[in-house]
Design an enzyme around this catalytic site. Structure first.
Site, PDB file in Angstrom:
ATOM      1  CB  ALA A 195      -0.941   0.016   1.197  1.00  0.00           C
ATOM      2  CB  THR A 220      17.732   2.065  -1.320  1.00  0.00           C
ATOM      3  OG1 THR A 220      18.298   3.331  -1.683  1.00  0.00           O
ATOM      4  CG2 THR A 220      18.256   1.728   0.075  1.00  0.00           C
ATOM      5  CG  ASP A 221      20.633   4.553  -5.223  1.00  0.00           C
ATOM      6  OD1 ASP A 221      19.903   4.790  -4.240  1.00  0.00           O
ATOM      7  OD2 ASP A 221      20.783   5.361  -6.169  1.00  0.00           O
ATOM      8  CD  GLU A 222      18.985   6.982  -0.125  1.00  0.00           C
ATOM      9  OE1 GLU A 222      19.206   7.227   1.072  1.00  0.00           O
ATOM     10  OE2 GLU A 222      18.046   7.471  -0.764  1.00  0.00           O
ATOM     11  CB  ALA A 228      22.818   2.233   8.727  1.00  0.00           C
TER      12      ALA A 228
HETATM   13  P1  TYD Z   1      14.713  12.736  -0.736  1.00  0.00           P
HETATM   14  O1  TYD Z   1      13.554  12.871  -1.672  1.00  0.00           O
HETATM   15  O2  TYD Z   1      14.438  12.823   0.710  1.00  0.00           O
HETATM   16  O3  TYD Z   1      15.437  11.372  -1.126  1.00  0.00           O
HETATM   17  P2  TYD Z   1      16.908  10.783  -0.676  1.00  0.00           P
HETATM   18  O4  TYD Z   1      17.269  11.378   0.616  1.00  0.00           O
HETATM   19  O5  TYD Z   1      16.613   9.341  -0.573  1.00  0.00           O
HETATM   20  O6  TYD Z   1      17.830  11.119  -1.795  1.00  0.00           O
HETATM   21  O7  TYD Z   1      15.778  13.851  -1.096  1.00  0.00           O
HETATM   22  C1  TYD Z   1      16.293  14.002  -2.396  1.00  0.00           C
HETATM   23  C2  TYD Z   1      17.275  15.143  -2.390  1.00  0.00           C
HETATM   24  O8  TYD Z   1      16.583  16.359  -2.141  1.00  0.00           O
HETATM   25  C3  TYD Z   1      18.333  15.034  -1.303  1.00  0.00           C
HETATM   26  O9  TYD Z   1      19.588  15.489  -1.815  1.00  0.00           O
HETATM   27  C4  TYD Z   1      17.844  15.974  -0.220  1.00  0.00           C
HETATM   28  C5  TYD Z   1      17.110  17.034  -0.993  1.00  0.00           C
HETATM   29  N1  TYD Z   1      15.967  17.652  -0.278  1.00  0.00           N
HETATM   30  C6  TYD Z   1      15.887  19.047  -0.111  1.00  0.00           C
HETATM   31  O10 TYD Z   1      16.759  19.810  -0.572  1.00  0.00           O
HETATM   32  N2  TYD Z   1      14.824  19.571   0.583  1.00  0.00           N
HETATM   33  C7  TYD Z   1      13.843  18.768   1.101  1.00  0.00           C
HETATM   34  O11 TYD Z   1      12.912  19.313   1.761  1.00  0.00           O
HETATM   35  C8  TYD Z   1      13.920  17.353   0.902  1.00  0.00           C
HETATM   36  C9  TYD Z   1      12.856  16.442   1.454  1.00  0.00           C
HETATM   37  C10 TYD Z   1      14.999  16.846   0.201  1.00  0.00           C
END
Ligand code: TYD
Length: 342
Positions: free
Chosen positions: A9, A125-127, A151
């Site tokens: 979901a 995830t690639d992270e 992690a």
């Molecule tokens: P996000 O969508 O949280 O995915 P991830 O952390 O898995 O990459 O964030 C994507 C990118 O955008 C990341 O470099 C952090 C940035 N970001 C902002 O600049 N402002 C925000 O409010 C958020 C949520 C993310």
């Protein structure tokens, strides 16, 4: 195939459920979802009356629930999308991440072994690879996660590895890139910014917005997972990416254009992730492409279509952002830097 889709979901999971019902006409698709803040039954409204579909509420870390469904439904395969997935929330509180992303994977692995299921595919995830300045991560790259979220995902991946080695469990892993598209909870960059811009609110860009993310459409991601389920080899890892890297500021520019707003709504804030903010994600998906998979959604066009989806589906997201949980998270995480622009 009697397929248990955990986290079905949620964002990528619900897109996968739609795809699986379409592409596997003989399969039964059983969803188990804890319906946390990020999982919503309305996301599955369009498939809820399909006779091949069934929904169970519950947590993957509860073995009684998981085993009960496996027995009741004669499950043959599991695909695990269930996860706590937002980096910023993991910085505030990592406990629930360990419970779902680590303990939950353990419970699913044990059930796969106990009931001799044909396959368990774990969506990662690639992270987990951490950040890369140049070149691309491959499935052989070391695991070097930098946030409590990544992690916890790496913890799940390593358990899979160990289960495959120790017990020969037929488990495999996909590692996807940053995903965008319909039904993403409005806390992640793209839907958070789109929904705020639609309301004329400022959007908080972390630092200069120079971080690079590799974006893939949710349907392409779901397709990569399905392709891996059908054609991947147990014990293997497959990257699911679209070689589509964009700095955040470029993504934000498209969002401003498509919502008809200008740069005055950008607010650069001190980076709340500090040292945990990965600079660049980039990976090679050649291994999965070698099995005949390829993404089909061109980024800019599909991103604009996603913005239009959020414009048309306010019935879906407005109730989600008005909850106490969401408002409390936004106030706690962004309050200090956004101040009166909150
Ligand atoms: P996000 O969508 O949280 O995915 P991830 O952390 O898995 O990459 O964030 C994507 C990118 O955008 C990341 O470099 C952090 C940035 N970001 C902002 O600049 N402002 C925000 O409010 C958020 C949520 C993310």
């Amino acid at each position: 195939m009697h397929l248990l889709v955990t986290g079905g979901a949620g964002f990528i999971g619900s897109n996968f459920v739609r795809l699986a019902l379409q592409h596997l006409p003989d399969a039964r698709v059983i969803v188990l979802d804890a319906l946390t803040y990020a999982g919503n039954l309305s996301t599955l409204n369009d498939v809820s009356s399909n006779p091949h579909f069934r929904f169970y509420p519950g947590k993957i870390q509860d073995p009684v629930v998981v085993e009960g469904i496996i027995k009741a439904e004669g499950i043959t395969h599991i695909v695990n999308f269930a996860a706590e997935s937002h980096n910023d929330r993991s910085i505030l509180h990592a406990g629930s991440f360990i419970e779902t992303d680590v303990l939950g994977v353990y419970v699913l692995l044990e059930a796969t072994r106990k009931f001799k299921l044909e396959r368990m595919l774990h969506v990662s995830t690639d992270e987990v690879y951490g950040s890369i300045d140049e070149g691309h991560f491959t499935e052989q790259s070391p695991i070097e996660p930098n946030t409590p979220y990544s992690a916890s995902k790496a913890g799940g991946d390593l358990q899979i590895r160990a289960h495959v080695k120790a017990f020969g469990t037929p488990a495999l892993i996909t590692r996807g890139g940053n995903t965008y598209g319909p039904y993403q909870f409005p806390e992640k960059l793209i839907p958070f910014f789109v929904t705020r811009l639609m309301d004329g609110k400022k959007v908080p860009v972390y630092g200069e917005g120079n971080q690079v993310r590799e974006w893939i459409h949710a349907m392409d991601h779901a397709g990569g997972v399905l392709h891996t389920l059908l054609h991947g080899e147990p014990g293997q890892v497959y990257n699911v990416g679209d070689v589509n890297e964009r700095p955040n500021h470029e993504v934000v520019k498209i969002l401003l254009e498509e919502t008809g707003r200008d740069e005055s709504l950008i607010k650069r804030i001190p980076d709340p992730r500090k040292g945990a903010h990965d600079k660049r994600y980039s990976m090679s998906a050649d291994k999965l492409r070698g099995l005949g998979w390829a993404p089909t959604h061109p980024f800019e066009e599909s991103l604009r279509a996603t913005v239009r989806w959020y414009r048309d589906r306010q019935d879906w997201w407005r109730p989600l952002i008005s909850t106490d949980d969401f408002q409390a998270f936004i106030a706690r995480f962004y309050g200090p830097s956004l101040g009166e622009d909150l």
